[in-house]
Design an enzyme around this catalytic site. Structure first.
Site, PDB file in Angstrom:
ATOM      1  N   GLU A  18       0.835  -1.207   0.000  1.00  0.00           N
ATOM      2  CA  GLU A  18       0.000   0.000   0.000  1.00  0.00           C
ATOM      3  C   GLU A  18       0.869   1.256   0.000  1.00  0.00           C
ATOM      4  O   GLU A  18       2.066   1.195   0.206  1.00  0.00           O
ATOM      5  CB  GLU A  18      -0.892   0.035   1.261  1.00  0.00           C
ATOM      6  CG  GLU A  18      -2.339  -0.375   1.034  1.00  0.00           C
ATOM      7  CD  GLU A  18      -3.155   0.633   0.225  1.00  0.00           C
ATOM      8  OE1 GLU A  18      -2.608   1.675  -0.198  1.00  0.00           O
ATOM      9  OE2 GLU A  18      -4.347   0.366   0.002  1.00  0.00           O
ATOM     10  N   ARG A 101      -7.549   0.522  13.227  1.00  0.00           N
ATOM     11  CA  ARG A 101      -6.213   0.903  12.774  1.00  0.00           C
ATOM     12  C   ARG A 101      -6.359   1.948  11.684  1.00  0.00           C
ATOM     13  O   ARG A 101      -7.417   2.092  11.069  1.00  0.00           O
ATOM     14  CB  ARG A 101      -5.455  -0.303  12.221  1.00  0.00           C
ATOM     15  CG  ARG A 101      -6.032  -0.891  10.924  1.00  0.00           C
ATOM     16  CD  ARG A 101      -5.006  -1.766  10.219  1.00  0.00           C
ATOM     17  NE  ARG A 101      -5.493  -2.517   9.090  1.00  0.00           N
ATOM     18  CZ  ARG A 101      -5.604  -2.055   7.842  1.00  0.00           C
ATOM     19  NH1 ARG A 101      -5.334  -0.783   7.579  1.00  0.00           N
ATOM     20  NH2 ARG A 101      -6.023  -2.843   6.863  1.00  0.00           N
ATOM     21  N   ASN A 103      -5.697   3.455   7.951  1.00  0.00           N
ATOM     22  CA  ASN A 103      -5.529   2.894   6.618  1.00  0.00           C
ATOM     23  C   ASN A 103      -4.780   3.933   5.788  1.00  0.00           C
ATOM     24  O   ASN A 103      -3.758   4.433   6.228  1.00  0.00           O
ATOM     25  CB  ASN A 103      -6.874   2.463   6.019  1.00  0.00           C
ATOM     26  CG  ASN A 103      -6.697   1.446   4.897  1.00  0.00           C
ATOM     27  OD1 ASN A 103      -5.833   0.579   4.984  1.00  0.00           O
ATOM     28  ND2 ASN A 103      -7.479   1.562   3.849  1.00  0.00           N
ATOM     29  N   GLU A 121      -9.796  -5.943   9.739  1.00  0.00           N
ATOM     30  CA  GLU A 121     -10.594  -6.845   8.907  1.00  0.00           C
ATOM     31  C   GLU A 121     -10.609  -8.273   9.460  1.00  0.00           C
ATOM     32  O   GLU A 121      -9.611  -8.753   9.979  1.00  0.00           O
ATOM     33  CB  GLU A 121     -10.031  -6.863   7.482  1.00  0.00           C
ATOM     34  CG  GLU A 121     -10.205  -5.537   6.774  1.00  0.00           C
ATOM     35  CD  GLU A 121      -9.406  -5.437   5.493  1.00  0.00           C
ATOM     36  OE1 GLU A 121     -10.022  -5.280   4.440  1.00  0.00           O
ATOM     37  OE2 GLU A 121      -8.171  -5.504   5.561  1.00  0.00           O
ATOM     38  N   ASN A 154      -9.873   5.279   2.582  1.00  0.00           N
ATOM     39  CA  ASN A 154      -8.898   4.889   1.575  1.00  0.00           C
ATOM     40  C   ASN A 154      -8.358   6.063   0.781  1.00  0.00           C
ATOM     41  O   ASN A 154      -8.036   7.095   1.341  1.00  0.00           O
ATOM     42  CB  ASN A 154      -9.474   3.770   0.694  1.00  0.00           C
ATOM     43  CG  ASN A 154      -8.540   2.566   0.678  1.00  0.00           C
ATOM     44  OD1 ASN A 154      -7.324   2.709   0.680  1.00  0.00           O
ATOM     45  ND2 ASN A 154      -9.110   1.379   0.679  1.00  0.00           N
ATOM     46  N   ASP A 204      -9.740   1.699  -4.201  1.00  0.00           N
ATOM     47  CA  ASP A 204      -8.730   1.647  -3.138  1.00  0.00           C
ATOM     48  C   ASP A 204      -7.896   2.928  -3.156  1.00  0.00           C
ATOM     49  O   ASP A 204      -8.425   4.006  -2.982  1.00  0.00           O
ATOM     50  CB  ASP A 204      -7.901   0.365  -3.317  1.00  0.00           C
ATOM     51  CG  ASP A 204      -7.201  -0.093  -2.047  1.00  0.00           C
ATOM     52  OD1 ASP A 204      -6.803   0.763  -1.237  1.00  0.00           O
ATOM     53  OD2 ASP A 204      -7.037  -1.307  -1.856  1.00  0.00           O
TER      54      ASP A 204
END
EC number: 3.1.1.17
Length: 299
Positions: A18, A101, A103, A121, A154, A204
């Protein structure tokens, strides 16, 4: 677009690659492996990856004006000294939500670090909903919460005139736009700019090019799509050899190369056998557009 070329540049797969960010000073691509708890740096010179392990899921990395980097780690904004491999907490959010958390995160044109949270998740894209929020870390280390009830905070970026903030809450399947005040960092007047088609799957990470068009990585869609925020139309689709594409950024000498991260979490052996490059980093050339250099955190 026959000139578009896609090349896998790393040998190792990430669990959840990511937050790719180009570090011009180091001629390197920074990125994280959220579930692998690593901050990574791929050198375009040596073609090698260096990685620093951290003690919690690390979901985004950004440049810092004073040197080195800032990261989102668990529910903390933190500073990372690369050479010393030292992480220092700046501040923490969502203290009342131990299952949360951070992202994705990104620095705005004024040097503020925007990042959002989500619940951990159970399986990829399966989680307790409406647990997240969007935050900004200011240069004086104060934090503002913009809104909550977020599913998976996101992709984020800003228009070239800095008057619009673009944002993705993945499970809304929408790329949203807000009015944006560069002076204060305030956002408002939320609206949907683009709704994803079924085959595009889950929106995303995202970045912007010098023509003001957005590029969105489609998780489970195996592609990045180029969108026109003015018309809300999709202009281009670039398919990748892996399905779990997570984020994208421009980099390279003149920011004409696109880098795309991907993930393997939730893929069984059979799936991985069909996609041997899953979780790796890809470089796309020949797109014919350039990107905007990342902004460093001012604090």
């Amino acid at each position: 677009m026959s000139s578009v070329k896609i090349e896998c540049i790393t040998n190792e797969g990430n669990r959840i690659g990511e937050s790719p960010v180009w570090d011009e000073k180091e001629s390197s691509l920074l990125y994280v492996d959220i579930a692998g708890r690593k901050v990574c740096r791929w050198s375009s010179v040596s073609k090698q990856v260096q990685a620093i392990s951290v003690d919690a899921p690390v979901s985004s990395v950004a440049l810092r004006k004073s040197g080195d980097y800032v990261i989102t780690l668990g529910t903390k904004f933190a500073a990372l000294k690369w050479k010393e491999q030292v992480v220092t907490t700046i501040t923490e959010v969502d203290k009342d939500k131990p299952n949360n958390r951070f992202n994705d995160g990104k620095v705005d044109p004024a040097g503020r670090y925007f990042a959002g949270t989500m619940a951990e998740e159970i399986r990829p894209a399966v989680l307790e909903r409406h647990q997240g929020a969007l935050y900004t870390l200011f240069s004086d280390h104060s934090v503002v919460k913009h809104f909550d009830q977020v599913d998976i905070s996101n992709g984020l970026d800003w228009s070239l005139d800095h008057k619009t903030f673009f944002y993705i809450d993945s499970l809304s399947y929408s790329v949203d736009a807000f009015d944006y005040d560069l002076q204060t960092g305030e956002i408002g007047n939320r609206r949907s700019m683009y709704k994803l088609e079924k085959e595009e799957s889950i929106p995303d990470g995202m970045c912007i090019d010098t023509e003001g068009k957005l590029w969105v990585a489609c998780y489970n869609g195996g592609r990045v799509i180029r969108l026109d925020p003015e018309t809300g139309k999709r202009l281009q689709t670039v398919k990748l050899p892996v399905s779990k594409t997570t984020s994208c950024c421009f980099g390279g000498k003149d920011y004409s190369e696109m880098y795309v991260t991907s993930a393997t979490d939730g893929m069984d052996k059979e799936y991985l056998a069909q996609q041997p490059q899953a979780g790796r980093i890809f470089k796309i050339t020949g797109l014919g557009v350039k990107g905007v250099p990342p902004y460093p955190f001012a604090g």
